[in-house]
Design a protein around this motif. Sequence first.
Motif, PDB file in Angstrom:
ATOM      1  N   THR A  76       0.824  -1.208   0.000  1.00  0.00           N
ATOM      2  CA  THR A  76       0.000   0.000   0.000  1.00  0.00           C
ATOM      3  C   THR A  76       0.860   1.261   0.000  1.00  0.00           C
ATOM      4  N   GLU A  77       2.147   1.103  -0.250  1.00  0.00           N
ATOM      5  CA  GLU A  77       3.062   2.238  -0.325  1.00  0.00           C
ATOM      6  C   GLU A  77       3.739   2.247  -1.692  1.00  0.00           C
ATOM      7  N   GLU A  95       6.826   7.083  -1.783  1.00  0.00           N
ATOM      8  CA  GLU A  95       6.517   7.101  -0.356  1.00  0.00           C
ATOM      9  C   GLU A  95       7.587   6.369   0.446  1.00  0.00           C
ATOM     10  N   CYS A 149     -10.139  11.261  -0.251  1.00  0.00           N
ATOM     11  CA  CYS A 149      -9.306  10.690   0.819  1.00  0.00           C
ATOM     12  C   CYS A 149     -10.063   9.631   1.610  1.00  0.00           C
ATOM     13  N   ASP A 181      -8.643   5.778   1.671  1.00  0.00           N
ATOM     14  CA  ASP A 181      -8.320   5.136   2.952  1.00  0.00           C
ATOM     15  C   ASP A 181      -9.059   3.807   3.094  1.00  0.00           C
ATOM     16  N   ARG A 189      -7.538   1.068   0.761  1.00  0.00           N
ATOM     17  CA  ARG A 189      -6.265   0.549   1.293  1.00  0.00           C
ATOM     18  C   ARG A 189      -6.515  -0.453   2.410  1.00  0.00           C
ATOM     19  N   ARG A 202      -2.588   2.047  -5.954  1.00  0.00           N
ATOM     20  CA  ARG A 202      -1.667   3.075  -6.466  1.00  0.00           C
ATOM     21  C   ARG A 202      -2.424   4.363  -6.794  1.00  0.00           C
ATOM     22  N   ASN A 227      -3.157   6.132  -3.596  1.00  0.00           N
ATOM     23  CA  ASN A 227      -2.007   6.894  -3.122  1.00  0.00           C
ATOM     24  C   ASN A 227      -1.866   8.218  -3.867  1.00  0.00           C
ATOM     25  N   THR A 233      -4.267  11.026  -2.535  1.00  0.00           N
ATOM     26  CA  THR A 233      -4.237  11.412  -1.122  1.00  0.00           C
ATOM     27  C   THR A 233      -3.320  12.600  -0.860  1.00  0.00           C
ATOM     28  N   ASP A 264       0.755  13.056  -1.938  1.00  0.00           N
ATOM     29  CA  ASP A 264       1.936  13.452  -2.714  1.00  0.00           C
ATOM     30  C   ASP A 264       1.602  14.185  -4.007  1.00  0.00           C
TER      31      ASP A 264
END
Length: 309
Positions: free
Chosen positions: A20-21, A25, A150, A154, A157, A247, A250, A253, A255
């Motif tokens: 999940t990263e 990240e 978001c 969340d 994930r 992905r 991510n 959210t 970055d």
Amino acid sequence: MNKIKALEDKIRSTLKSDETEGRFEIYFTRSFGYLWALFFRKLHVHPNVVTLLSAILGTAAGILFYYDNLRLNLLGMFLLIWANWYDCADGQLARMTGQKTLLGRILDGFVGDIWFFVIYVSLSFRYQATWGYSIWILAVAAGICHSKQCLLADYYRNIHLLFYKGREGSELDSSTEQRKQMKSLSWKKEWFQKIYLYFYSNYVHSQEQLTPRFQQLRRLLIQKYGRCMLPAEWQEKFRAASRPLVRIANIITFDTRVIFLFIVLALGKAWIYFLFEMTVLNILFFYMRYKHERLCRTIMNDLDTEKTL
């Protein structure tokens, strides 16, 4: 090379899951977060204190975005990156030391909302003189989009983590169960937890409303297997289809939105950020939701077919 690999393994051990990263990240955000976590562990600083420091830095960053001054904006950018490192460090520190608390979970989920609330308000005041009150309408619309993006990212994930690491590795909850727990608590002795569970159960309910197909799959799994867990042969199929969606989660959210915010701030056109929220990130949001709902429907249909054979 061995030392770098050992450091990478240590960083990964403080994460919820490397699935999940993203690479950015892990190698930038989480790496610096890990180093800060080591620093705070050496000083015996509690993770909740790190979270509060993150809130202060992020708030200061948002205020600096009010000024139409590139130097101040650059300082704000640095403070927001620093705040994000601390936001990563608090969770990594909690997992390192076992200092996980209810208050920590509340603060950790609230900090990002504080940052962006201040950023949206600051940008609105910055452009009010030229845009009038219409900039506030744009900011509110973008904020609603941001919240839903978001919220769903969340949830997805946590669904991925559920089918990857099991119940102990995921924070996926049921609004019904959270409300039952909330009602069972005493206002006199457990008022803080009761208030938290009231708002948290509403948050989870909002996630459930956005994911009707997954809720059907969840009920089917509980009915068929007694718990919300796919059979082993189906878990990898779900994870393989879910990884690309994680992905995207991510991307929508922190970055990507912050990189774009930095670009438009540097160009002196920060109002474009609101449009980016409402268009590009919303397109990714709806695409992610469509693909995930279709995945859940496919798995559910296959399980039903398997049942009838």
